[in-house]
Design an enzyme around this catalytic site. Structure first.
Site, PDB file in Angstrom:
ATOM      1  N   ARG A 179      -3.726  -1.568   1.226  1.00  0.00           N
ATOM      2  CA  ARG A 179      -3.676  -2.934   1.714  1.00  0.00           C
ATOM      3  C   ARG A 179      -3.448  -3.896   0.558  1.00  0.00           C
ATOM      4  O   ARG A 179      -3.922  -3.661  -0.563  1.00  0.00           O
ATOM      5  CB  ARG A 179      -4.984  -3.307   2.423  1.00  0.00           C
ATOM      6  CG  ARG A 179      -5.193  -2.584   3.733  1.00  0.00           C
ATOM      7  CD  ARG A 179      -6.536  -2.906   4.334  1.00  0.00           C
ATOM      8  NE  ARG A 179      -7.596  -2.639   3.377  1.00  0.00           N
ATOM      9  CZ  ARG A 179      -8.694  -3.383   3.258  1.00  0.00           C
ATOM     10  NH1 ARG A 179      -8.869  -4.432   4.018  1.00  0.00           N
ATOM     11  NH2 ARG A 179      -9.626  -3.065   2.381  1.00  0.00           N
ATOM     12  N   SER A 216      -9.399   3.955  -5.417  1.00  0.00           N
ATOM     13  CA  SER A 216     -10.524   4.760  -4.924  1.00  0.00           C
ATOM     14  C   SER A 216     -10.412   6.250  -5.262  1.00  0.00           C
ATOM     15  O   SER A 216     -10.510   7.113  -4.399  1.00  0.00           O
ATOM     16  CB  SER A 216     -10.650   4.578  -3.412  1.00  0.00           C
ATOM     17  OG  SER A 216     -10.688   3.220  -3.107  1.00  0.00           O
ATOM     18  N   ASP A 230     -13.280   1.457  -4.767  1.00  0.00           N
ATOM     19  CA  ASP A 230     -13.515   0.787  -3.478  1.00  0.00           C
ATOM     20  C   ASP A 230     -14.998   0.567  -3.216  1.00  0.00           C
ATOM     21  O   ASP A 230     -15.401  -0.449  -2.639  1.00  0.00           O
ATOM     22  CB  ASP A 230     -12.876   1.564  -2.324  1.00  0.00           C
ATOM     23  CG  ASP A 230     -13.425   2.981  -2.167  1.00  0.00           C
ATOM     24  OD1 ASP A 230     -14.053   3.499  -3.104  1.00  0.00           O
ATOM     25  OD2 ASP A 230     -13.181   3.583  -1.110  1.00  0.00           O
TER      26      ASP A 230
END
Length: 498
Positions: free
Chosen positions: A108, A177, A230
């Protein structure tokens, strides 16, 4: 004439008897197959058993591994990585910041306008982009080039009213992440890939440098101000709204945990102690392993056939990437050894990862009287038609076994963190709340999973301690958190303050 009639009657009776015998044999055979299928299911259920005593052993083992990982590099299966984040957001942050959240099969890009203590997040917008499978196992240049291209297109949609001052760079928080050896707040070398990624030429490289080169090729003037995991992003996002947040747990495609540690409790930290006296630790808890984990033969087979055998054992038992495939593996054995879906084994059942965890969740949550959703999923995904209600109920039971084990082990992991911080007991006169910020699609969308996790944690810590332990969903914490950390590490921060 009588002989003919008698003869006909005898033949008729013999035929009926033969048919009846055949029917009885078929029923016996069917019952035998069903019994075999139930044996396979019950044996698996036994292997997945997570009584309170076992969960407490898992929690104790987690706490021990945390201590070992903080003591020295390589001292534990838990990396316990130092994040260089020693000041979490306060709410005073202002300005326009971007975030890139790369942590699974999608990434994203976010744009966040921060308005300080009074206005907080004034405006935010994001776009989600799917990563083509070939880029997950291709080259570093191809992956980061694809990401930079998407980011450039997103920046092009920026509201002209929010334009930055002349000569001022846009700043980005990069949520990455995967296990990284952090070199500073804005640089880190990739240790290894997880979650189905395997891009060999990126291992050992500084991922910020890789992204920066890709941004330059796109002609995009943007500085990466913070590289975070993350989970650390979720921790930052949670702390921004609630000062009692002490840890964050991601339960999505993959899984991880991060928490705020006392700096003096990190023997392997050789730098100056931060002014805050605290340091955020990225546990990389997906790699946790213990003899107390209830590992089945299906887990072992999944691990052996994975891209990273012997690694990420905890993640393979509790995260969204793998739960659906564990269900598929058990169903395949039932089909092969007990003809659970008929005389032939459905070909699709042999395809790894064809049954995704969102589909497993849909079946597990099916409330229709005829379990219509289960029937539809079995038909559309696995090519299995005309299943009986009896069969569908077994599929739901199997989903429950896999999801329950994962949820209860997740709760045990959280208890391990609370133990390490001394927050698992009640101290007289201490009403300090301990908030765990949670994020990830598995936790957010798989209701039976998250409900089981929360009830298990309450049971583990007891009624009194439960009053001070809060699990809070930190929606989109990883994206917002990265933007917040970019703001708190802006190169223009001191210029603004002066």
């Amino acid at each position: 004439m009588k002989k003919v009639v008698v003869g006909a009657a005898v033949i008729c009776t013999a035929t009926v008897c033969a048919a009846a015998t055949l029917l009885v044999r078929q029923r016996m055979k069917s019952n035998s197959k069903w019994s075999k299928a139930m044996t396979i299911l019950k044996e698996f259920e036994g292997r997945c058993s997570t009584p309170m005593s076992k969960l407490r052993q898992v929690a104790d083992a987690m706490a021990v591994e945390m201590h070992a990982g903080l003591a020295s590099e390589g001292g534990s299966k838990l990396k316990m990585l130092i994040s260089y984040v020693d000041n979490l957001p306060t709410g005073d942050e202002e300005g326009l910041f971007y975030a890139l959240d790369l942590g699974g099969t999608n990434f994203r890009v976010l744009r966040v306008h921060l308005g300080g203590k009074e206005k907080r997040v004034v405006h935010q917008e994001f776009e989600e982009v799917s990563i083509p499978p070939h880029l997950m196992v291709g080259s570093s240049e191809a992956l980061f080039g694809f990401i930079a291209s998407a980011l450039a297109k997103f920046v092009a949609t920026e509201d002209p009213a929010l334009n930055l001052a002349p000569g001022r760079q846009r700043e980005l928080g990069f949520t990455f992440s995967f296990p990284v050896r952090q070199l500073s707040i804005a640089s880190g070398a990739l240790i290894k890939w997880t979650k189905g990624f395997l891009i060999e030429d990126a291992v050992g490289e500084d991922v910020v440098a890789e992204l920066t080169r890709a941004l330059e090729r796109e002609g995009l003037d943007m500085r990466v101000a913070a590289l975070v995991n993350d989970t650390i992003g979720t921790l930052a996002g949670g702390r921004y709204y609630n000062p009692d947040v002490i840890a964050a747990v991601i339960l999505g495609t993959g899984t991880n945990a991060a928490y705020v540690e006392r700096a003096h409790a990190i023997p392997k930290w050789h730098g100056l102690l931060p002014k805050s006296g605290e340091m955020v630790i990225n546990m990389e808890w997906g790699n946790f392993r213990s003899s107390h984990l209830p590992i089945s033969e299906y887990d072992q087979a999944l691990d052996v056939e994975s891209l990273n055998p012997g690694e990420q054992i905890f993640e393979k038992m509790i995260s969204g990437m793998y739960l659906g495939d564990i269900v598929r593996r058990v169903l395949l054995r039932m089909a092969e050894e007990a003809s659970f879906f008929g005389d032939t084994v459905p070909p699709n059942l042999k395809i790894p990862f064809i049954l995704r965890t969102p589909d497993m969740s849909a079946m597990h949550h099916d409330k229709s009287s005829d379990l219509k959703v289960v029937g539809t999923k079995l038909k559309d995904i696995l090519g299995i038609s005309n299943t009986s209600l009896k069969t569908r109920k077994v599929v739901v039971e199997l989903c429950d076994i896999v999801a329950t084990r994962a949820a209860r082990l997740s709760a045990a992991g959280i208890l391990g963190i609370l133990k390490k911080l001394g927050r698992d007991t009640v101290r007289e006169g201490d009403n300090q709340k301990s908030v765990i910020a949670m994020d990830g699609g598995l936790y957010e969308h798989y209701t039976k999973f998250s409900s089981c996790l929360e009830s298990t944690l309450r049971e583990l810590i007891g009624k009194e301690v439960s009053k001070n332990i809060v699990i809070e969903h930190s929606n989109d914490g990883s994206g917002i958190g990265a933007a917040l950390l970019a703001a708190s590490h802006s190169q223009y921060l001191y210029v603004q303050e002066s």
